[in-house]
Every structure is written in C-alpha cells, then in structure tokens.
Design an enzyme around this catalytic site. Structure first.
Site, short mmCIF file in Angstrom:
data_model
loop_
_atom_site.label_atom_id
_atom_site.label_comp_id
_atom_site.label_asym_id
_atom_site.label_seq_id
_atom_site.Cartn_x
_atom_site.Cartn_y
_atom_site.Cartn_z
N LEU A 26 0.83 -1.18 0.00
CA LEU A 26 0.00 0.00 0.00
C LEU A 26 0.87 1.23 0.00
CD1 LEU A 26 -2.76 -0.75 2.60
CD2 LEU A 26 -2.93 -0.81 0.14
N ILE A 152 -2.38 -4.53 -6.76
CA ILE A 152 -1.58 -3.32 -6.56
C ILE A 152 -2.25 -2.38 -5.56
CG2 ILE A 152 -0.60 -3.50 -8.87
CD1 ILE A 152 -2.32 -1.04 -9.63
N GLU A 153 -3.53 -2.58 -5.30
CA GLU A 153 -4.20 -1.77 -4.28
C GLU A 153 -3.85 -2.24 -2.87
OE1 GLU A 153 -5.90 0.87 -4.09
OE2 GLU A 153 -6.41 1.34 -6.16
N SER A 154 -3.94 -3.53 -2.63
CA SER A 154 -3.83 -4.03 -1.26
C SER A 154 -2.94 -5.25 -1.11
CB SER A 154 -5.23 -4.41 -0.74
OG SER A 154 -5.74 -5.52 -1.46
N TYR A 257 0.29 4.42 -11.60
CA TYR A 257 -0.75 3.44 -11.32
C TYR A 257 -1.00 2.52 -12.52
CZ TYR A 257 -5.07 2.06 -8.88
OH TYR A 257 -6.05 1.38 -8.22
#
Length: 565
Positions: A26, A152-154, A257
């Site tokens: 994160l 890739i978020e969490s 991102y």
C-alpha cells in the site's frame, strides 16, 4: 456497455533487474488537488482505530520518494511498442490492454528485484480471492485481468488500511465505499469484506469505463478521481493516457498506477516465466453461514462451533467488534466449514459465565481519579472501593486495580440446565425473583442489576420482549463463584446465599446496631446501596428516602439508618 473481447498479445521481454527501491503493498496515494471521488483521493476525516492501525501495510514515505525519483528517470511517457524481433515467444491471452514502455519495464524490474518479496506474498494470497473476483468480473462483462487491480491496491490483503484512510482489498475510502453500497459504521466495515467490496469496485470501475471509454483512463480515475482525469482531458484536449502522463498535471503517484497494473498483470499471468516458481499459494477459504440475532457475542458462537473468536473474526473480516451488529435484522455470520450442524446442536447447551477481573493502572504524572475513571469508563465510587481508598488523592507510581467484567461461555453437560447448575452451586448461589412492575422494561432491569438484557432473556427463556407483562416474575441468578453477574456498585463484595439480614437477626450483619425501631449501619468497603437494601430486605428507594440521599452514591464510613416496618 460494450467492452473489447479478450485479445492475444505476443511479447518477449528482456529480464533486466535494476537495484531500485522497494515498496510495500500500500502507499498513501493522496493527491492534494483532487476534487472528486477517487478511491484514495477524497478527504476522509475518520482517523484509523488502533485495530485498523494494526493492519497497516504502508509504503514508507522515504521509499516512496526513492521509487518515484527512479521512475522519473525513465524519461518521457510514451505509448509502448511491441518488440517484433523474430525470437521464440509465448502466447498469452489478456483482456486488459497491454502496452510495453519504459515505465512498464520499470515495474517489471521492480517486481522481480527489490519488490520481489512483496510480489511473492501478493501472488500467494491471490488464489484465496481470484476465482471469486473473476466470477464477479465476468458477470459484469469487465476484463478478468482487473483482478490484479486488487493486487496493486492491497496486495490481496482484505485487512489492509492506509494513512489516507482507504481500506480493504480495493482500498475504498469511506465516502466512495458508501456511495457504492458498502456499510461502514462503528460495527461493520464492508470495505474489508471481500465479496461485497469486490461488487462495489466493479460498480465503480463500470461507471469509470462508461465515463471515459478507455481502461487506462478508468483505472487512473480509480486512483485520482474522475474529476481530476476529466480536467486533465479538458486541459490537454486528449483522451490518450500516455499523452496526459507526459504532462505534469497528473501526480506521479497517479501516473505510475497504470504501468504498475500492467506489469502486475503480465507477471501474474505467467509467474514462472519471471522466476516466481516457489510460491506457497493459499487455498480459498471455505465456510458455512448461519443467521444470528443482533448483538450476538462471537465468544458464544466460538464455543458452539468449537473454534476461536480470532478465527471467526478472520472469516468475518468486516466486523469491527466481537459481536454481531445490534438492531432489528439478523446477521449472516460465516463459521468454519462443517461446523453448522455442531452450532445447531450446541446452542441450547450454551451458558454465559460472567466474572469480575482486574487490570493494573500505574499512576503517572498528572493522573487524577477523575482522569483514570474517564479512561477506563468506570465511576469514582467503584475505583475507590476496588482499591480500598478513602480519599481521591493519588501518588505517582501507585498501582490501581481497575475492575472490569469478563464474559465467557460454557456448554452445559447433557441433561444439565442452568437451574440445576446453579442449584449445584449450593451455598454459593442465589436466585433473586424480580416482579415486573407496570412500565418496567428489560433494559431498566438490566441496568438495575448490571446484567445484560440478552442474559436475562436466556435465564428466563424469553423469545420476545414484547410478550412480557407486569406481574411476571424474572429469575436473576447471582452467585459468588465463576457463574457471577456482578453488580457494578459492589465489585469487591458480592452477595452470598444465606447472608440476607432482617431486622430480627441484624446481629449477623457486621457494622450494624439497633436503636429502638431503627438499625444503624456503617457502610463498608465494597458496599452499594443495592446490596445493603437486599441484605436488609428493603428497597434502595426507601434507603434514599430515610437517609435524604440524592442518588445511589455512598461512601465507606457513612452511617445509614434502616427503619423497622
């Protein structure tokens, strides 16, 4: 919404490992000038709780700065070009647009290099959720490769929480989560529930793709907010993400991102090709579900299911407390697979056990009785009695006993009932019969005796509180052993069977003396108005009236008058 079919991309990538900074799963992706509802970049004033802080997997600011500085050195942001040099290639099927450029290559190298340990952990977790997420994506007609957006978020950690107050697999902040149907309050945080948060993320991604007609722009907006991306399009008059990224309007945290997602998809679809061959993949969690009444203690469920509260919390990650939410609706709770029948068999054998325990508080500089009471949410009388104190003055370094009530649950033996268990307690047990008066509620009675409403209902087999009427008797079981529901005003001096004193045998009660038709009683440590009233078989109201007391507070050494008749 019409989406492109899965496409076949032929590629060959040189495996170059640069020694660049690592980051964890994160990062505090907070874009200060965002105005709209990006998953990360919307103001959220809710500070993380201590529990939430324990789940943080945050990228340190220094490492983030190093990574962004290294990414900046890759040069201009341009659309990627496939390497058409005749070489042996693998054929891999993607349904998210795959582009190879310097920025994508940067993250391919990062994931194989300094971030390898993190990426390996993400891959290991992915198999717990991948099938369910891809099923939901397929139902919605979205690219299945979007499953790696959760990576890739969490890092596929449903408990992940960032300093930007984003939570769960898909890192929703409160506002966006609620906008897409997630319940977020003091009892439940559905951002941390994989299935519901996935459905919310799919709704949001569907909206973003419909808004921009391009997946690069859609996922960039997932990070920065649709308002930010919309203004970038208007400012530079282009809908090409790479052209937008070539300008400085978008923050580098947002620009990274897209290539980061592309690199994650490429490696995750063929991990062995990139050296990820020793991954301990985790199996999807299997579970049963049961419907439970509001405010059910998870400790009770754990006993019936022969499991632990910790395991139940992991299965029900959205719960913020060790009980189901209060209210009118039943709650669908996940329990270990194969335990549903066991729970059903054990429910009728369940019995609550409540005792008083103590924790220690060491008096520090500036501590006061009032402050300590406020910290531990107890009143001054309880604290003084628990520590046999006659004054409110404290000394630095002094150790205070802080009383609190603990609850555990036991299963009654076959054929055993709560009544028989209390009866077997013999002299250590006491049952009080309370006659309901007009206007009385279970809540009022529970407060009077300091017993949970749910326990009174269980003791008296009450299924519906609306059906109890004035004149009904309620059995309240109090004893001095492990089955004790203590009164909050008498934590250190509980009732024992046989200690009830009448005016005719007042000599049995230490501290009392007779004077005509009156009995004087000197309040002892641990006494409460309620316990004294019960022992002399009068009411607390009468004691207040006879002694001109404004409330139930009494102090050791005070003399109370007890009237005869």
């Amino acid at each position: 919404m019409t989406l492109p079919n899965r496409v076949v991309t032929h590629y060959l990538f040189p495996i170059c490992i640069f020694l660049l900074s690592a980051c964890s799963s994160l990062s505090p992706l907070h874009n200060a000038d965002s105005r709209q509802s990006g998953v990360h970049n919307q103001e959220d004033t809710g500070a993380p709780t201590a529990e939430e802080m324990s789940y943080l997997e945050i990228e340190p600011e220094q490492q983030l700065a190093e990574e962004l500085a290294a990414l900046e050195k890759t040069g201009a942001w341009e659309p990627g070009k496939l390497d058409n040099t005749p070489q042996p290639v693998n054929e891999v099927t993607f349904d998210f647009p795959i582009t190879i450029n310097k920025q994508v290559q940067f993250y391919l190298d990062q994931f194989q290099g300094k971030q390898r340990r993190h990426f390996s952990r993400w891959l290991a977790r992915s198999t717990q959720y991948q099938d369910d997420i891809e099923t939901e994506l397929q139902k919605a007609g979205l690219p299945l490769d979007l499953v790696y957006l959760a990576m890739i978020e969490s890092g596929f950690n449903p408990s992940a929480y960032s300093y930007a107050h984003a939570a769960g697999l898909w890192q929703f902040i409160r506002g966006t989560g609620r906008n897409y149907g997630l319940r977020i309050d003091t009892w439940v945080d559905e951002r941390r529930e994989p299935k519901k948060s996935t459905q919310a993320a799919i709704k949001y991604l569907s909206f973003l793709h419909k808004e921009f007609g391009d997946w690069y722009l859609a996922v960039a907006a997932y990070n920065a907010g649709e308002g930010k991306i919309g203004r970038a399009i208007k400012k530079y008059k282009t809908r090409d993400f790479w052209q937008l990224a070539s300008h400085r309007y978008l923050a580098l945290e947002t620009k990274r991102y897209v290539p980061k997602l592309i690199a994650a998809i490429i490696i995750a679809r063929e991990p062995a090709k990139y050296g990820f061959t020793d991954i301990p993949y985790k199996k999807p969690v299997q579970y049963d579900t049961i419907e439970l009444p509001p405010a059910t203690d998870l400790a009770a469920v754990a006993v019936t299911a022969a499991t632990s509260v910790e395991k139940l919390r992991k299965l029900n990650n959205e719960l913020r407390k060790n009980q189901t939410p209060p209210g009118k609706k039943e709650y669908l709770l996940r329990i270990p697979e194969g335990s549903k029948e066991l729970v059903a068999q054990n429910l009728n054998r369940l019995h609550p056990v409540i005792t008083t325990a103590y924790k220690t508080h060491k008096v520090g500089k500036g501590d006061t009785i009032t402050g300590v009471c406020r910290k531990y949410k107890i009143n001054k009388t309880i604290l003084l009695k628990a520590n046999d104190l006659r004054t409110a003055s404290l000394k630095r370094g002094q150790r205070l006993r802080i009383p609190y009530r603990t609850t555990k649950y036991v299963l009654l033996a076959k054929g055993e009932t709560p009544e028989s268990r209390f009866a077997s307690a013999g002299k250590d047990g006491e049952m009080i019969l309370h006659t309901l008066k007009r206007g009385e509620t279970l809540s009022k009675i529970a407060k009077q005796y300091d017993v949970p409403v749910s326990v009174i209902m269980q003791w008296n087999d009450i299924k519906n509180v609306r059906k109890i009427r004035a004149g009904h008797h309620l059995a309240l079981f109090l004893d001095n052993g492990v089955n004790s529901f203590t009164n909050s005003m008498a934590l250190t001096n509980q009732l024992k069977k046989g200690s009830i004193v009448t005016l005719n045998d007042q000599k049995k009660w230490p501290g009392s003396n007779a004077e005509g038709n009156r009995i004087w009683y000197k309040v002892q440590n641990g006494d409460s108005l309620w316990t004294i009233a019960k022992k002399f078989q009068v009411s607390a109201r009468q004691l207040r009236q006879w002694n001109n007391l404004a409330n139930n507070l009494i102090h050791p050494g005070t003399k109370l008058v007890i009237k005869n008749g």
